[in-house]
Motif scaffolding. Structure first.
Motif, PDB file in Angstrom:
ATOM      1  N   UNK A   1      13.715  -2.003  51.011  1.00 40.60           N
ATOM      2  CA  UNK A   1      12.425  -1.318  51.175  1.00 40.60           C
ATOM      3  C   UNK A   1      11.222  -2.253  51.100  1.00 40.60           C
ATOM      4  N   UNK A   2      11.129  -3.162  50.130  1.00 44.07           N
ATOM      5  CA  UNK A   2       9.993  -4.099  50.155  1.00 44.07           C
ATOM      6  C   UNK A   2       9.969  -4.956  51.411  1.00 44.07           C
ATOM      7  N   UNK A   3      11.140  -5.457  51.828  1.00 40.79           N
ATOM      8  CA  UNK A   3      11.186  -6.300  53.027  1.00 40.79           C
ATOM      9  C   UNK A   3      10.782  -5.509  54.265  1.00 40.79           C
ATOM     10  N   UNK A   4      11.228  -4.265  54.349  1.00 38.95           N
ATOM     11  CA  UNK A   4      10.911  -3.437  55.515  1.00 38.95           C
ATOM     12  C   UNK A   4       9.409  -3.172  55.596  1.00 38.95           C
ATOM     13  N   UNK A   5       8.785  -2.887  54.472  1.00 36.93           N
ATOM     14  CA  UNK A   5       7.343  -2.631  54.468  1.00 36.93           C
ATOM     15  C   UNK A   5       6.548  -3.897  54.761  1.00 36.93           C
ATOM     16  N   UNK A   6       7.023  -5.040  54.288  1.00 41.57           N
ATOM     17  CA  UNK A   6       6.359  -6.298  54.602  1.00 41.57           C
ATOM     18  C   UNK A   6       6.470  -6.586  56.101  1.00 41.57           C
ATOM     19  N   UNK A   7       7.637  -6.313  56.679  1.00 40.56           N
ATOM     20  CA  UNK A   7       7.806  -6.454  58.125  1.00 40.56           C
ATOM     21  C   UNK A   7       6.789  -5.602  58.874  1.00 40.56           C
ATOM     22  N   UNK A   8       6.613  -4.364  58.434  1.00 37.68           N
ATOM     23  CA  UNK A   8       5.640  -3.461  59.062  1.00 37.68           C
ATOM     24  C   UNK A   8       4.227  -4.023  58.968  1.00 37.68           C
ATOM     25  N   UNK A   9       3.879  -4.572  57.801  1.00 34.37           N
ATOM     26  CA  UNK A   9       2.548  -5.156  57.624  1.00 34.37           C
ATOM     27  C   UNK A   9       2.342  -6.342  58.561  1.00 34.37           C
ATOM     28  N   UNK A  10       3.381  -7.157  58.741  1.00 32.28           N
ATOM     29  CA  UNK A  10       3.271  -8.292  59.651  1.00 32.28           C
ATOM     30  C   UNK A  10       3.053  -7.861  61.086  1.00 32.28           C
ATOM     31  N   UNK A  11       3.757  -6.824  61.511  1.00 35.77           N
ATOM     32  CA  UNK A  11       3.600  -6.310  62.871  1.00 35.77           C
ATOM     33  C   UNK A  11       2.190  -5.773  63.090  1.00 35.77           C
ATOM     34  N   UNK A  12       1.705  -4.971  62.166  1.00 34.98           N
ATOM     35  CA  UNK A  12       0.363  -4.393  62.327  1.00 34.98           C
ATOM     36  C   UNK A  12      -0.719  -5.469  62.251  1.00 34.98           C
ATOM     37  N   UNK A  13      -0.523  -6.473  61.413  1.00 34.74           N
ATOM     38  CA  UNK A  13      -1.501  -7.555  61.324  1.00 34.74           C
ATOM     39  C   UNK A  13      -1.560  -8.341  62.636  1.00 34.74           C
ATOM     40  N   UNK A  14      -0.407  -8.546  63.265  1.00 40.06           N
ATOM     41  CA  UNK A  14      -0.389  -9.251  64.545  1.00 40.06           C
ATOM     42  C   UNK A  14      -1.152  -8.473  65.618  1.00 40.06           C
ATOM     43  N   UNK A  15      -0.990  -7.153  65.631  1.00 37.96           N
ATOM     44  CA  UNK A  15      -1.691  -6.345  66.626  1.00 37.96           C
ATOM     45  C   UNK A  15      -3.204  -6.325  66.411  1.00 37.96           C
ATOM     46  N   UNK A  16      -3.636  -6.455  65.169  1.00 40.65           N
ATOM     47  CA  UNK A  16      -5.060  -6.369  64.853  1.00 40.65           C
ATOM     48  C   UNK A  16      -5.753  -7.727  64.783  1.00 40.65           C
TER      49      UNK A  16
ATOM     50  N   UNK B   1       4.330 -14.828  60.863  1.00 47.70           N
ATOM     51  CA  UNK B   1       5.080 -15.390  59.738  1.00 47.70           C
ATOM     52  C   UNK B   1       5.422 -14.325  58.697  1.00 47.70           C
ATOM     53  N   UNK B   2       4.533 -13.363  58.502  1.00 45.57           N
ATOM     54  CA  UNK B   2       4.836 -12.276  57.568  1.00 45.57           C
ATOM     55  C   UNK B   2       6.042 -11.482  58.047  1.00 45.57           C
ATOM     56  N   UNK B   3       6.009 -11.094  59.319  1.00 46.59           N
ATOM     57  CA  UNK B   3       7.129 -10.287  59.818  1.00 46.59           C
ATOM     58  C   UNK B   3       8.416 -11.105  59.906  1.00 46.59           C
ATOM     59  N   UNK B   4       8.296 -12.398  60.200  1.00 49.43           N
ATOM     60  CA  UNK B   4       9.493 -13.226  60.285  1.00 49.43           C
ATOM     61  C   UNK B   4      10.109 -13.459  58.912  1.00 49.43           C
ATOM     62  N   UNK B   5       9.261 -13.690  57.908  1.00 50.84           N
ATOM     63  CA  UNK B   5       9.787 -13.889  56.553  1.00 50.84           C
ATOM     64  C   UNK B   5      10.571 -12.662  56.095  1.00 50.84           C
ATOM     65  N   UNK B   6      10.038 -11.482  56.382  1.00 52.48           N
ATOM     66  CA  UNK B   6      10.750 -10.249  56.021  1.00 52.48           C
ATOM     67  C   UNK B   6      12.024 -10.080  56.853  1.00 52.48           C
ATOM     68  N   UNK B   7      11.936 -10.494  58.133  1.00 51.02           N
ATOM     69  CA  UNK B   7      13.104 -10.321  59.007  1.00 51.02           C
ATOM     70  C   UNK B   7      14.262 -11.219  58.582  1.00 51.02           C
ATOM     71  N   UNK B   8      13.953 -12.369  57.983  1.00 48.74           N
ATOM     72  CA  UNK B   8      15.019 -13.249  57.496  1.00 48.74           C
ATOM     73  C   UNK B   8      15.849 -12.545  56.425  1.00 48.74           C
ATOM     74  N   UNK B   9      15.187 -11.754  55.598  1.00 47.88           N
ATOM     75  CA  UNK B   9      15.891 -11.001  54.555  1.00 47.88           C
ATOM     76  C   UNK B   9      16.680  -9.860  55.178  1.00 47.88           C
ATOM     77  N   UNK B  10      16.044  -9.118  56.074  1.00 48.28           N
ATOM     78  CA  UNK B  10      16.667  -7.924  56.641  1.00 48.28           C
ATOM     79  C   UNK B  10      17.885  -8.246  57.502  1.00 48.28           C
ATOM     80  N   UNK B  11      17.828  -9.328  58.259  1.00 50.76           N
ATOM     81  CA  UNK B  11      18.912  -9.614  59.191  1.00 50.76           C
ATOM     82  C   UNK B  11      20.181 -10.063  58.477  1.00 50.76           C
TER      83      UNK B  11
END
Length: 506
Positions: free
Chosen positions: A114-129, A141-151
């Motif tokens: 759950x923390x990694x998933x929410x951090x991934x979401x924050x990285x995606x939204x930050x990239x769009x904005x 880098x935020x979304x990638x760092x979280x994706x390393x954990x999730x994958x």
């Protein structure tokens, strides 16, 4: 209402911190994660409602005026991407909760997930904005760092091995992007996108082309553009179903978004458009030929994911209002449909114990609901009328015909061939996995057990995405209006620059 702009980034980050503190309370983690993403979806819908009439919202973080400070920018394109990504991440989260509850958290430890998933979401939204290149890099880098954990969740041998490939490729693309950022700052003295829109035009053509090439290389790796896409089919399919789904649906599209933003704002008249068109054609054809050759559903879908990135590059490379509008529409369509298909593949794996076509059969009779959940988005992906996939491709074909160039006509032909081969590939999956006589797996996959069951949350979240993907047909008129306006705004550049700097010259 500018205070709404940073919330899609702030809320998931706060939610990640809170769920980390609740690591011993899985029920509380689930409640916080769902609440945060539901609230994020509500905020993004409000942002889209505010920007759809042409208003571009900007926030100077910390009160530091641009170009000195970090600026977040929500225009039509960013707001549309935020809404789609928030809807998809919420549905996938609910799916993963259902899977975790069914598996009793054996493969999805919530204290990490759950923390990694929410951090991934924050990285995606930050990239769009992001309103400057470095903040875009931070979002990646935020979304990638979280994706390393999730994958690598579950820590199986295959996940660690294939996850390592993903990490290495991601680090390489990030290094190229960071190098490009350093060179751009050295050449222009700024990283603010609105300010770069004017300063890059003053650079020599050869230097502009070099900088543009480095950015396209970095974003092309992230978007899995051929020949930079070999890593994807070996990395995504081994992760757990929800992770594979959100990666396939969203992460490559963040790379596509970055290409759209930088091409239109920073290099509107660059010669790289021809390169994009060639890459689009090769990505379509090589990707779909790879899909046709696959005997595993998840690998097949991974290759179709690569192939259909070519449609988006087609519209971007044309650099016209119609082409860019079609590309944005297709991005929205593909995020939803590709995510849905990977969730359906996860359900197939649970029902049949595998996603290998040789070991499957009779699913249409054994699980008719699952048949519908796969069949509808599969037809949509193939571009069968009247689904949104057909409408998006039709818009791109019209843009190609209007362009009239040799490359444009080749891409029109390539698009039709790719669509037909996509139909063949998903028809083969349907014939082998759903129609033919049921079979028993002779060597079940290590992480799958036949007949584990599909929880209501898993089925319900997949149904929600199937419904959303089908509904795109019903709202295609208003959606095309939004994408057309967004395309016009992107190609004009002035609305974006004015929103950031006002009447002051950047």
């Amino acid at each position: 209402m500018t205070w709404l702009v940073p919330l899609p980034v702030i809320m998931p980050l706060l939610g990640a911190a809170l769920t980390l503190l609740m690591r011993r309370r899985p029920n509380a983690q689930r409640a916080v994660s769902v609440t945060v993403l539901a609230a994020t979806l509500a905020v993004t819908i409000m942002l889209l409602a505010l920007t759809v009439n042409g208003e571009t919202l900007t926030v100077a973080v910390g009160g530091w005026a641009p170009p000195l400070g970090i600026v977040l920018v929500a225009d039509r394109l960013a707001a549309l991407m935020l809404v789609v990504s928030a809807a998809v991440t919420l549905c996938v989260l609910i799916y993963s909760i259902g899977q975790g509850m069914t598996d009793r958290e054996e493969n999805t430890p919530v204290s990490v997930y759950h923390p990694a998933y929410l951090i991934l979401t924050a990285g995606v939204t930050n990239a769009f904005l992001a309103g400057d290149l470095f903040n875009l890099y931070v979002g990646f880098e935020i979304l990638l760092a979280a994706s390393y954990v999730l994958i690598t969740i579950g820590a199986t041998k295959s996940r660690i091995r294939d996850g390592t490939t993903y990490v290495v490729v991601s680090l390489l693309s990030s290094l190229i992007f960071l190098t490009a950022i350093g060179l751009i700052y050295a050449a222009t003295g700024t990283l603010n996108l609105a300010q770069l829109a004017g300063r890059l035009d003053a650079l020599p053509d050869s230097l502009q082309l070099g900088l543009q090439g480095m950015l396209l290389l970095a974003f092309g790796i992230k978007a899995a553009v051929f020949p930079l896409s070999a890593w994807l089919p070996d990395s995504y399919p081994t992760a757990i179903a929800p992770v594979t789904a959100v990666f396939a649906g969203l992460l490559t599209k963040v790379g596509v978004y970055a290409i759209i933003r930088t091409q239109t704002l920073l290099f509107p008249d660059g010669p790289a458009a021809t390169v994009l068109l060639v890459a689009a054609l090769l990505t379509m054809l090589v990707g779909i030929l790879g899909a046709v050759a696959q005997s595993d559903i998840k690998r097949l879908l991974s290759f179709t994911l690569i192939s259909h990135i070519g449609y988006m590059l087609f519209g971007i490379g044309l650099a016209s209002d119609v082409g860019l509008s079609g590309a944005i529409f297709y991005v929205v369509h593909h995020i939803i449909i590709q995510t849905t298909l990977f969730l359906a593949a996860g359900l197939i794996e649970r029902q049949g114990g595998t996603t290998t076509l040789e070991r499957l059969g009779g699913l249409a009779k054994l699980a008719p609901v699952l048949g519908v959940l796969f069949f509808l988005p599969a037809l949509n992906l193939a571009g069968i009328p009247p689904f949104s996939g057909f409408l998006g491709k039709l818009g791109l074909l019209q843009a190609g015909v209007a362009d009239g160039g040799i490359l444009a006509w080749l891409l029109v032909a390539g698009s039709v061939v790719t669509s037909l081969l996509t139909l063949y590939a998903i028809g083969r999956v349907w014939n082998l996995a759903f129609w033919r006589t049921p079979r028993t797996a002779t060597a079940p996959d290590a992480d799958a057990v036949p007949g584990r069951g599909m929880s209501r949350l898993m089925v319900g979240s997949t149904v929600a995405l199937v419904t959303l993907g089908t509904a795109l047909t019903l709202i295609s008129g208003p959606l095309f209006d939004v994408t057309s306006q967004a395309a016009t705004e992107l190609l004009d550049r002035e609305p974006y620059v004015y929103a950031v700097f006002g009447e002051e010259s950047p």
